[in-house]
Design a protein around this motif. Structure first.
Motif, PDB file in Angstrom:
ATOM      1  N   THR A 146       0.823  -1.212   0.000  1.00 22.73           N
ATOM      2  CA  THR A 146       0.000   0.000   0.000  1.00 22.73           C
ATOM      3  C   THR A 146       0.856   1.260   0.000  1.00 22.73           C
ATOM      4  OG1 THR A 146      -1.726  -1.200   1.215  1.00 22.73           O
ATOM      5  CG2 THR A 146      -1.846   1.212   1.208  1.00 22.73           C
ATOM      6  N   ALA A 147       1.893   1.277   0.833  1.00 21.32           N
ATOM      7  CA  ALA A 147       2.746   2.464   0.933  1.00 21.32           C
ATOM      8  C   ALA A 147       3.458   2.765  -0.378  1.00 21.32           C
ATOM      9  CB  ALA A 147       3.760   2.276   2.055  1.00 21.32           C
ATOM     10  N   SER A 148       3.745   1.734  -1.159  1.00 26.99           N
ATOM     11  CA  SER A 148       4.450   1.950  -2.419  1.00 26.99           C
ATOM     12  C   SER A 148       3.622   2.746  -3.419  1.00 26.99           C
ATOM     13  CB  SER A 148       4.840   0.603  -3.040  1.00 26.99           C
ATOM     14  OG  SER A 148       5.707  -0.119  -2.187  1.00 26.99           O
ATOM     15  N   PHE A 149       2.298   2.750  -3.241  1.00 24.19           N
ATOM     16  CA  PHE A 149       1.425   3.470  -4.166  1.00 24.19           C
ATOM     17  C   PHE A 149       1.051   4.859  -3.655  1.00 24.19           C
ATOM     18  CE2 PHE A 149       0.643  -0.955  -5.398  1.00 24.19           C
ATOM     19  CZ  PHE A 149       0.822  -0.862  -6.775  1.00 24.19           C
ATOM     20  N   LEU A 150       1.391   5.160  -2.416  1.00 27.73           N
ATOM     21  CA  LEU A 150       1.057   6.476  -1.885  1.00 27.73           C
ATOM     22  C   LEU A 150       1.905   7.545  -2.571  1.00 27.73           C
ATOM     23  CD1 LEU A 150       0.761   5.683   1.927  1.00 27.73           C
ATOM     24  CD2 LEU A 150      -1.080   5.896   0.247  1.00 27.73           C
ATOM     25  N   PRO A 151       1.306   8.703  -2.900  1.00 24.51           N
ATOM     26  CA  PRO A 151       2.057   9.748  -3.619  1.00 24.51           C
ATOM     27  C   PRO A 151       3.326  10.182  -2.888  1.00 24.51           C
ATOM     28  CG  PRO A 151      -0.293  10.215  -3.638  1.00 24.51           C
ATOM     29  CD  PRO A 151      -0.111   9.053  -2.727  1.00 24.51           C
ATOM     30  N   GLY A 152       3.259  10.237  -1.577  1.00 17.64           N
ATOM     31  CA  GLY A 152       4.423  10.695  -0.831  1.00 17.64           C
ATOM     32  C   GLY A 152       5.597   9.735  -0.851  1.00 17.64           C
ATOM     33  N   PHE A 153       5.343   8.464  -1.183  1.00 22.93           N
ATOM     34  CA  PHE A 153       6.399   7.456  -1.191  1.00 22.93           C
ATOM     35  C   PHE A 153       6.800   7.022  -2.596  1.00 22.93           C
ATOM     36  CE2 PHE A 153       4.458   6.890   3.000  1.00 22.93           C
ATOM     37  CZ  PHE A 153       5.581   6.919   3.803  1.00 22.93           C
ATOM     38  N   ARG A 154       6.112   7.515  -3.593  1.00 18.10           N
ATOM     39  CA  ARG A 154       6.444   7.120  -4.961  1.00 18.10           C
ATOM     40  C   ARG A 154       7.841   7.613  -5.330  1.00 18.10           C
ATOM     41  NH1 ARG A 154       1.506   7.348  -9.332  1.00 18.10           N
ATOM     42  NH2 ARG A 154       0.109   5.888  -8.267  1.00 18.10           N
ATOM     43  N   SER A 155       8.579   6.745  -5.966  1.00 21.81           N
ATOM     44  CA  SER A 155       9.929   7.071  -6.448  1.00 21.81           C
ATOM     45  C   SER A 155      10.849   7.516  -5.315  1.00 21.81           C
ATOM     46  CB  SER A 155       9.874   8.153  -7.538  1.00 21.81           C
ATOM     47  OG  SER A 155       9.072   7.726  -8.628  1.00 21.81           O
ATOM     48  N   ASN A 156      10.547   7.095  -4.092  1.00 24.16           N
ATOM     49  CA  ASN A 156      11.389   7.434  -2.946  1.00 24.16           C
ATOM     50  C   ASN A 156      12.012   6.190  -2.324  1.00 24.16           C
ATOM     51  OD1 ASN A 156      11.068  10.244  -2.957  1.00 24.16           O
ATOM     52  ND2 ASN A 156       9.114  10.102  -1.866  1.00 24.16           N
ATOM     53  N   GLY A 157      12.042   5.114  -3.088  1.00 26.61           N
ATOM     54  CA  GLY A 157      12.638   3.894  -2.576  1.00 26.61           C
ATOM     55  C   GLY A 157      14.095   3.773  -2.967  1.00 26.61           C
ATOM     56  N   THR A 158      14.574   2.539  -3.006  1.00 25.61           N
ATOM     57  CA  THR A 158      15.965   2.283  -3.357  1.00 25.61           C
ATOM     58  C   THR A 158      16.235   2.703  -4.796  1.00 25.61           C
ATOM     59  OG1 THR A 158      15.981   0.388  -1.853  1.00 25.61           O
ATOM     60  CG2 THR A 158      17.750   0.504  -3.489  1.00 25.61           C
ATOM     61  N   GLU A 159      17.298   3.468  -4.985  1.00 30.92           N
ATOM     62  CA  GLU A 159      17.674   3.917  -6.326  1.00 30.92           C
ATOM     63  C   GLU A 159      19.095   3.452  -6.611  1.00 30.92           C
ATOM     64  OE1 GLU A 159      18.409   8.051  -8.842  1.00 30.92           O
ATOM     65  OE2 GLU A 159      17.142   8.063  -7.054  1.00 30.92           O
ATOM     66  N   LEU A 160      19.222   2.564  -7.549  1.00 28.24           N
ATOM     67  CA  LEU A 160      20.517   1.980  -7.887  1.00 28.24           C
ATOM     68  C   LEU A 160      20.824   2.259  -9.359  1.00 28.24           C
ATOM     69  CD1 LEU A 160      22.863   0.194  -6.888  1.00 28.24           C
ATOM     70  CD2 LEU A 160      21.548  -1.799  -7.639  1.00 28.24           C
ATOM     71  N   GLY A 161      21.907   2.913  -9.616  1.00 25.09           N
ATOM     72  CA  GLY A 161      22.308   3.183 -10.989  1.00 25.09           C
ATOM     73  C   GLY A 161      21.986   4.568 -11.491  1.00 25.09           C
ATOM     74  N   GLY A 162      21.159   5.311 -10.783  1.00 23.94           N
ATOM     75  CA  GLY A 162      20.887   6.691 -11.165  1.00 23.94           C
ATOM     76  C   GLY A 162      19.967   6.859 -12.348  1.00 23.94           C
ATOM     77  N   LEU A 163      19.156   5.854 -12.664  1.00 19.37           N
ATOM     78  CA  LEU A 163      18.207   6.005 -13.757  1.00 19.37           C
ATOM     79  C   LEU A 163      17.152   7.043 -13.393  1.00 19.37           C
ATOM     80  CD1 LEU A 163      19.474   3.173 -14.481  1.00 19.37           C
ATOM     81  CD2 LEU A 163      17.271   2.646 -15.529  1.00 19.37           C
ATOM     82  N   PRO A 164      16.677   7.825 -14.355  1.00 14.73           N
ATOM     83  CA  PRO A 164      15.627   8.814 -14.056  1.00 14.73           C
ATOM     84  C   PRO A 164      14.332   8.122 -13.650  1.00 14.73           C
ATOM     85  CG  PRO A 164      15.985   8.640 -16.422  1.00 14.73           C
ATOM     86  CD  PRO A 164      17.080   7.857 -15.771  1.00 14.73           C
ATOM     87  N   ASP A 165      13.576   8.776 -12.781  1.00 18.56           N
ATOM     88  CA  ASP A 165      12.324   8.211 -12.311  1.00 18.56           C
ATOM     89  C   ASP A 165      11.330   8.085 -13.456  1.00 18.56           C
ATOM     90  OD1 ASP A 165      13.350   8.158  -9.771  1.00 18.56           O
ATOM     91  OD2 ASP A 165      12.505  10.093  -9.198  1.00 18.56           O
ATOM     92  N   ARG A 166      10.624   6.968 -13.444  1.00 20.81           N
ATOM     93  CA  ARG A 166       9.633   6.701 -14.488  1.00 20.81           C
ATOM     94  C   ARG A 166       8.246   6.663 -13.843  1.00 20.81           C
ATOM     95  NH1 ARG A 166       9.795   3.727 -19.456  1.00 20.81           N
ATOM     96  NH2 ARG A 166      12.005   3.263 -19.039  1.00 20.81           N
TER      97      ARG A 166
END
Length: 221
Positions: free
Chosen positions: A29-49
């Motif tokens: 559920t938290a993964s779909f909340l607007p405040g948590f979108r694209s705020n997880g683990t980022e590996l490689g520096g790809l732009p957010d999709r």
């Protein structure tokens, strides 16, 4: 001594699986909340999709297997790793990536056999993922991928520690149970010895007394 249960006790309790179904749903559920979108683990520096159907699948693959991580830890970790790879390659960077270290801890702490094979397979699979992310992204330095691998290795170490702690505790309980049985057997043996000694002593006294009562048969009986 009573008190709060230790972390290893909570991790291995029979009802521990009940904690992971709500955790899986909460993470999903938290993964779909607007405040948590694209705020997880980022590996490689790809732009957010932006999220799409594949993002939903990647989140489900990472979160839902946690509900069965105790019964099928290797399968759980495999599916979570697949979802994590899709998440990173597509640039979703969801909060669901948190499931990866949890699943890895489960493998290290719960799997009885082939733990080393799982660790080697994950390490081998991580190499092409890192190469692909390096090529697709802005060219992050290799140190970023090494740092992430070390962080994941730390999660593995936590799982190994939990497993060793559980083994030590099981051995301690076995020794306590064995000592208790030994003490109980010794107590029973002492009581039997006292009873037998008492009866033998009474027999000897009666036999000695009988020598002086042969002239009175009624008293001899």
């Amino acid at each position: 001594m009573t008190g709060l249960p230790r972390i290893p006790d909570l991790w291995r309790r029979p009802d521990a699986a009940l904690w992971y179904a709500p955790l899986a749903l909460l993470l999903l559920t938290a993964s779909f909340l607007p405040g948590f979108r694209s705020n997880g683990t980022e590996l490689g520096g790809l732009p957010d999709r932006p999220f799409d159907a594949l993002a939903i699948a990647a989140i489900a693959l990472q979160c839902l297997p946690l509900a069965v991580r105790r019964r099928w830890p290797v399968s759980c970790f495999t599916v979570v790793s697949l979802g994590f790879a899709i998440d990173q390659l597509r640039g979703y960077h969801t909060l669901a990536g948190t499931a990866l270290p949890i699943a890895l801890i489960s493998v290290a702490s719960l799997v009885e056999h082939h733990r080393r094979a799982v660790a080697i397979a994950f390490s081998v699979a991580y190499v092409p993922l890192s190469v692909a992310l390096h090529r697709l992204g802005p060219g992050e330095p290799p140190s970023e991928f090494v740092t992430f691998y070390l962080a994941v290795a730390l999660a593995w170490g936590v799982g190994v520690w939990l497993r060793n702690t559980r083994a030590v505790e099981a051995e301690r309980r076995r020794r306590v149970a064995e000592d208790t049985r030994t003490a109980e057997r010794a107590r029973i043996a002492r009581e039997l010895h006292d009873v037998v000694t008492h009866h033998v002593t009474a027999m000897v006294v009666q036999a000695e007394a009988a020598r002086y009562l042969t002239a009175s048969p009624d008293r001899l009986d």
